[in-house]
Write an enzyme that holds these catalytic residues in place. Structure first.
Site, short mmCIF file in Angstrom:
data_model
loop_
_atom_site.label_atom_id
_atom_site.label_comp_id
_atom_site.label_asym_id
_atom_site.label_seq_id
_atom_site.Cartn_x
_atom_site.Cartn_y
_atom_site.Cartn_z
N HIS A 1 33.22 -14.73 18.61
CA HIS A 1 32.40 -14.45 17.43
C HIS A 1 31.60 -15.70 17.03
O HIS A 1 30.41 -15.61 16.74
CB HIS A 1 33.27 -14.07 16.23
CG HIS A 1 34.00 -12.76 16.32
ND1 HIS A 1 35.36 -12.65 16.20
CD2 HIS A 1 33.54 -11.50 16.51
CE1 HIS A 1 35.71 -11.38 16.28
NE2 HIS A 1 34.64 -10.66 16.50
N LYS B 1 40.55 1.51 7.81
CA LYS B 1 40.85 0.71 9.00
C LYS B 1 41.61 -0.54 8.55
O LYS B 1 41.03 -1.61 8.42
CB LYS B 1 39.51 0.33 9.68
CG LYS B 1 39.64 -0.03 11.14
CD LYS B 1 38.28 -0.26 11.76
CE LYS B 1 38.38 -1.02 13.06
NZ LYS B 1 37.08 -1.42 13.59
N ARG C 1 29.84 -7.45 25.70
CA ARG C 1 30.76 -8.14 26.62
C ARG C 1 30.85 -7.41 27.93
O ARG C 1 31.18 -7.98 28.95
CB ARG C 1 32.17 -8.21 26.00
CG ARG C 1 32.33 -9.22 24.91
CD ARG C 1 33.58 -8.98 24.10
NE ARG C 1 33.44 -7.77 23.31
CZ ARG C 1 34.33 -7.35 22.43
NH1 ARG C 1 35.45 -8.02 22.25
NH2 ARG C 1 34.13 -6.26 21.73
N SER D 1 39.56 -9.63 19.28
CA SER D 1 40.51 -9.89 18.19
C SER D 1 41.83 -9.19 18.46
O SER D 1 42.90 -9.73 18.18
CB SER D 1 39.94 -9.40 16.86
OG SER D 1 38.77 -10.09 16.54
P1 ADP Z 1 33.71 -4.32 15.47
O1 ADP Z 1 34.95 -3.58 15.09
O2 ADP Z 1 32.54 -4.04 14.56
O3 ADP Z 1 33.32 -4.25 16.91
P2 ADP Z 1 34.50 -7.04 16.04
O4 ADP Z 1 34.99 -8.08 15.07
O5 ADP Z 1 35.41 -6.62 17.12
O6 ADP Z 1 34.05 -5.82 15.13
O7 ADP Z 1 33.14 -7.52 16.72
C1 ADP Z 1 32.03 -7.94 15.94
C2 ADP Z 1 30.91 -8.36 16.88
O8 ADP Z 1 31.31 -9.51 17.61
C3 ADP Z 1 30.52 -7.31 17.92
O9 ADP Z 1 29.13 -7.36 18.15
C4 ADP Z 1 31.29 -7.73 19.13
O10 ADP Z 1 30.69 -7.29 20.33
C5 ADP Z 1 31.21 -9.23 18.99
N1 ADP Z 1 32.30 -9.89 19.72
C6 ADP Z 1 33.61 -9.64 19.62
N2 ADP Z 1 34.32 -10.41 20.47
C7 ADP Z 1 33.39 -11.15 21.14
C8 ADP Z 1 33.47 -12.13 22.20
N3 ADP Z 1 34.63 -12.46 22.74
N4 ADP Z 1 32.33 -12.68 22.65
C9 ADP Z 1 31.16 -12.31 22.10
N5 ADP Z 1 31.01 -11.41 21.13
C10 ADP Z 1 32.11 -10.83 20.66
#
Ligand code: ADP
Length: 163
Positions: A17, A41, A90, A127
């Protein structure tokens, strides 16, 4: 002012992130990292904890602000004068899901979605995997920042082994 939103659950924020938010901050005047506060959620961390961790992790990025949103992301964009959304890809499976949402958000409100490719260093990182590893005492020090690692440790200690 060119303002963009990076929305997400951030449960918790990972190095992946932070990579995306930092890269977005180099392209835009202001980046709003917005934590989804969806009551249905329920995550590991509270919205307040997620917000605090994001603030700590982006403290050295002068044009990043942390916010929260509930309901439709396009309404948040309209209320905050934000014209575009950044999401990261990803994998191909991310694309399948994201494409549909992006098209719907454009249809609903004319809000653009821009996709940023994940740094290959973090493309395996999510996450949910971080939570799982931390729950069983695994080493997440290369996946999250030290403040997040510490909060994960405390969280699983207070929740006990059943996590
Ligand atoms: P959501 O439930 O909205 O997908 P996340 O917190 O999982 O929320 O992801 C938020 C954003 O960060 C999304 O655009 C996701 O693709 C991106 N993201 C999550 N993990 C990574 C990572 N390891 N590398 C790059 N971007 C990521």
């Amino acid at each position: 002012m060119r303002r963009v939103v990076c929305p997400g659950s951030f449960d918790p924020v990972t190095n992946g992130h932070i990579d995306i938010i930092g890269r977005a901050a180099r392209q835009y005047d202001e980046v709003v990292a917005a934590v989804l506060t969806n009551v249905n959620k329920r995550g590991l961390f509270t919205v307040e904890e997620k917000t605090a961790m994001l603030r700590e992790c982006t403290a050295d990025m002068g044009n990043v602000v942390i916010s929260q949103f509930n309901g439709l992301l396009v309404d948040f964009c309209r209320d905050n004068g934000i014209g575009s959304i950044i999401r990261s890809l990803r994998s191909v499976s991310d694309f399948d899901y994201e494409l549909q949402i992006a098209q719907m958000n454009y249809r609903l409100a004319g809000v653009e979605t821009l996709f940023m490719t994940a740094n290959p260093q973090y493309s395996f990182l999510s996450s949910s995997l971080v939570r799982e590893i931390a729950q069983y005492g695994g080493d997440v020090s290369s996946l999250v920042t030290p403040n997040v690692e510490q909060r994960l440790r405390e969280k699983y200690k207070t929740r006990g082994e059943d996590g």
